[in-house]
Design a protein around this motif. Structure first.
Motif, PDB file in Angstrom:
ATOM      1  N   ILE A   1     120.580  36.945 110.424  1.00 15.46           N
ATOM      2  CA  ILE A   1     120.206  38.198 111.078  1.00 15.46           C
ATOM      3  C   ILE A   1     120.520  39.334 110.118  1.00 15.46           C
ATOM      4  O   ILE A   1     121.693  39.655 109.872  1.00 15.46           O
ATOM      5  N   HIS A   2     119.481  39.965 109.560  1.00 15.78           N
ATOM      6  CA  HIS A   2     119.659  40.957 108.508  1.00 15.78           C
ATOM      7  C   HIS A   2     119.381  42.382 108.973  1.00 15.78           C
ATOM      8  O   HIS A   2     120.024  43.318 108.501  1.00 15.78           O
ATOM      9  N   LYS A   3     118.441  42.552 109.884  1.00 16.90           N
ATOM     10  CA  LYS A   3     118.023  43.900 110.274  1.00 16.90           C
ATOM     11  C   LYS A   3     118.450  44.276 111.689  1.00 16.90           C
ATOM     12  O   LYS A   3     118.628  45.449 111.998  1.00 16.90           O
ATOM     13  N   SER A   4     118.587  43.307 112.533  1.00  7.96           N
ATOM     14  CA  SER A   4     118.817  43.568 113.958  1.00  7.96           C
ATOM     15  C   SER A   4     120.267  43.934 114.244  1.00  7.96           C
ATOM     16  O   SER A   4     121.192  43.480 113.557  1.00  7.96           O
ATOM     17  N   ARG A   5     120.452  44.745 115.272  1.00  5.22           N
ATOM     18  CA  ARG A   5     121.775  44.988 115.830  1.00  5.22           C
ATOM     19  C   ARG A   5     121.980  43.995 116.970  1.00  5.22           C
ATOM     20  O   ARG A   5     121.079  43.803 117.802  1.00  5.22           O
TER      21      ARG A   5
ATOM     22  N   ASN B   1     120.044  53.734 130.929  1.00  4.32           N
ATOM     23  CA  ASN B   1     121.337  53.771 130.239  1.00  4.32           C
ATOM     24  C   ASN B   1     121.369  52.781 129.080  1.00  4.32           C
ATOM     25  O   ASN B   1     121.914  53.084 128.001  1.00  4.32           O
ATOM     26  N   TYR B   2     120.796  51.592 129.285  1.00  2.00           N
ATOM     27  CA  TYR B   2     120.738  50.610 128.199  1.00  2.00           C
ATOM     28  C   TYR B   2     119.836  51.107 127.067  1.00  2.00           C
ATOM     29  O   TYR B   2     120.172  50.939 125.884  1.00  2.00           O
ATOM     30  N   LEU B   3     118.716  51.705 127.398  1.00  2.00           N
ATOM     31  CA  LEU B   3     117.810  52.182 126.351  1.00  2.00           C
ATOM     32  C   LEU B   3     118.494  53.245 125.496  1.00  2.00           C
ATOM     33  O   LEU B   3     118.377  53.231 124.260  1.00  2.00           O
ATOM     34  N   ASN B   4     119.213  54.147 126.141  1.00  2.00           N
ATOM     35  CA  ASN B   4     119.947  55.170 125.376  1.00  2.00           C
ATOM     36  C   ASN B   4     121.003  54.519 124.475  1.00  2.00           C
ATOM     37  O   ASN B   4     121.211  54.955 123.336  1.00  2.00           O
TER      38      ASN B   4
ATOM     39  N   LYS C   1     119.297  52.886 121.437  1.00  4.34           N
ATOM     40  CA  LYS C   1     118.921  53.906 120.446  1.00  4.34           C
ATOM     41  C   LYS C   1     120.132  54.336 119.645  1.00  4.34           C
ATOM     42  O   LYS C   1     120.051  54.521 118.421  1.00  4.34           O
ATOM     43  N   LEU C   2     121.257  54.508 120.335  1.00  4.03           N
ATOM     44  CA  LEU C   2     122.473  54.949 119.678  1.00  4.03           C
ATOM     45  C   LEU C   2     122.994  53.897 118.695  1.00  4.03           C
ATOM     46  O   LEU C   2     123.327  54.218 117.547  1.00  4.03           O
ATOM     47  N   ILE C   3     123.047  52.656 119.133  1.00  2.17           N
ATOM     48  CA  ILE C   3     123.616  51.613 118.270  1.00  2.17           C
ATOM     49  C   ILE C   3     122.661  51.247 117.144  1.00  2.17           C
ATOM     50  O   ILE C   3     123.094  50.813 116.063  1.00  2.17           O
TER      51      ILE C   3
END
Length: 348
Positions: free
Chosen positions: A85-89, A337-340, A343-345
């Motif tokens: 996993i190189h790009k994903s958070r 709340n999850y979408l925000n 975006k933050l992480i």
């Protein structure tokens, strides 16, 4: 944004229901959502691409910005393949008090060992979500600044689209004229449902409907037979959408010893039901003393009194519970709340 969810199966139990809601509300706000699962069990239908995978099968992780796992096996799967996993958070959600759950299921030593084993994997994620402040406070020493709280949320649609066989079975049972206590769950010791059976002898005007299967169900059946209340208890097997039968209950009961959140409680609140629940911290985060009737765990007199109080005040409690759940615990609020958070992480 492209998101992948990893779940054990598609069965409609807590974490999977949460993912189902996230897909519903986020699919039109992001570029792509895919759901991967391990076990082929009949369950929820998702409005996105779903794929069954094997634990040793690598997916194309770099297709996604966010990979979000739910459960021990999904967490282990992500860490197994983390080097790819190189790009994903990568994110996980802590859906339960792991130590408390396994301590109740097995013993204190098992609870300690299993929780530490699971935490070992979760500490390797970029972010860990807890579903209550109680869980946040209990586990922050392990995850520090990786931890954030996002409350669960849900939707319910009460309509006439119910199983006619089940519907008739319940109607025939209710023709006895009793006041009705109801619940639905995956029945384990942690759910505390034996307490309801024990309370029935002191509640001669009440019956109990329990929807669901699980390893502790037979103990409930045996106890109801042994103490002579089996004629006032109706057991119904697992149902895909049990909340559709909430209108047949006078009171919803949730007597758990431990819960990460209490999704079924919120479903009951959104249906305007009077709720009786155990006096544990995570339940107090959802509803206050004016919204439901609390009782002390393993105090059968306290449970009896809470049930009687809930029935007497059922209209007021039901309305208060509905108002609070509608304000804080809908699936749409949770999803936003999850979408925000995603975006933050993603930027971090």
């Amino acid at each position: 944004m492209k998101i992948a969810y990893i779940v054990p199966s598609l069965i409609n139990q807590g974490p999977v229901v949460v993912v189902h809601s996230l897909v519903k509300y986020l699919q039109n706000k992001v570029e792509r959502i895919d759901v991967y699962y391990f076990d082929e069990i009949k369950g929820l239908e998702f409005d996105c691409y779903t794929q069954k995978i094997e634990f040793d099968e690598k997916i194309n992780f770099d297709n996604y910005d966010i990979i979000h796992s739910h459960g021990l096996r999904p967490d282990k799967y992500i860490i197994k393949w983390k080097k790819n996993i190189h790009k994903s958070r990568i994110i996980t959600t802590l859906h339960q008090d792991t130590y408390a759950s396994f301590k109740i299921k097995y013993n204190m030593l098992a609870g300690f060992l299993i929780s530490r084993y699971w935490i070992h994997f979760q500490k390797q994620f970029d972010g860990v979500v807890t579903i209550s402040n109680q869980l946040y406070n209990s586990y922050k020493r392990f995850f520090f600044d990786k931890l954030v709280t996002i409350y669960n949320g849900c939707d319910i649609t009460i309509n006439n689209n119910v199983d006619p066989v089940i519907n008739n079975q319940i109607f025939e049972f209710l023709n006895k004229g009793y006041k009705t206590i109801g619940t639905y769950a995956f029945i384990t010791k942690r759910k505390g449902l034996l307490q309801v059976i024990k309370a029935l002898p002191s509640l001669p005007d009440y019956c109990f409907i329990c929807i669901g299967n699980g390893p502790a169900r037979q103990k409930m059946i045996d106890l109801s037979n042994n103490i002579g209340v089996s004629d006032r208890v109706l057991f119904i097997d697992y149902l895909k959408e049990p909340y559709k039968y909430l209108n047949m209950f006078d009171i919803y009961v949730m007597p758990s010893y431990s819960e990460g959140f209490g999704l079924a409680m919120v479903e009951s609140a959104l249906s305007g039901k009077a709720i009786v629940c155990s006096d544990i911290d995570s339940f107090h985060e959802i509803l206050g003393n004016n919204d439901c009737s609390f009782f002390r765990l393993d105090d059968i007199d306290s449970l009896r009194d809470a049930i009687i109080k809930a029935f007497l005040d059922k209209d007021k409690l039901g309305q208060n519970a509905f108002d609070r759940a509608s304000k804080y615990f809908t699936a749409e609020i949770m999803s936003n709340n999850y979408l925000n958070y995603y975006k933050l992480i993603k930027k971090s």
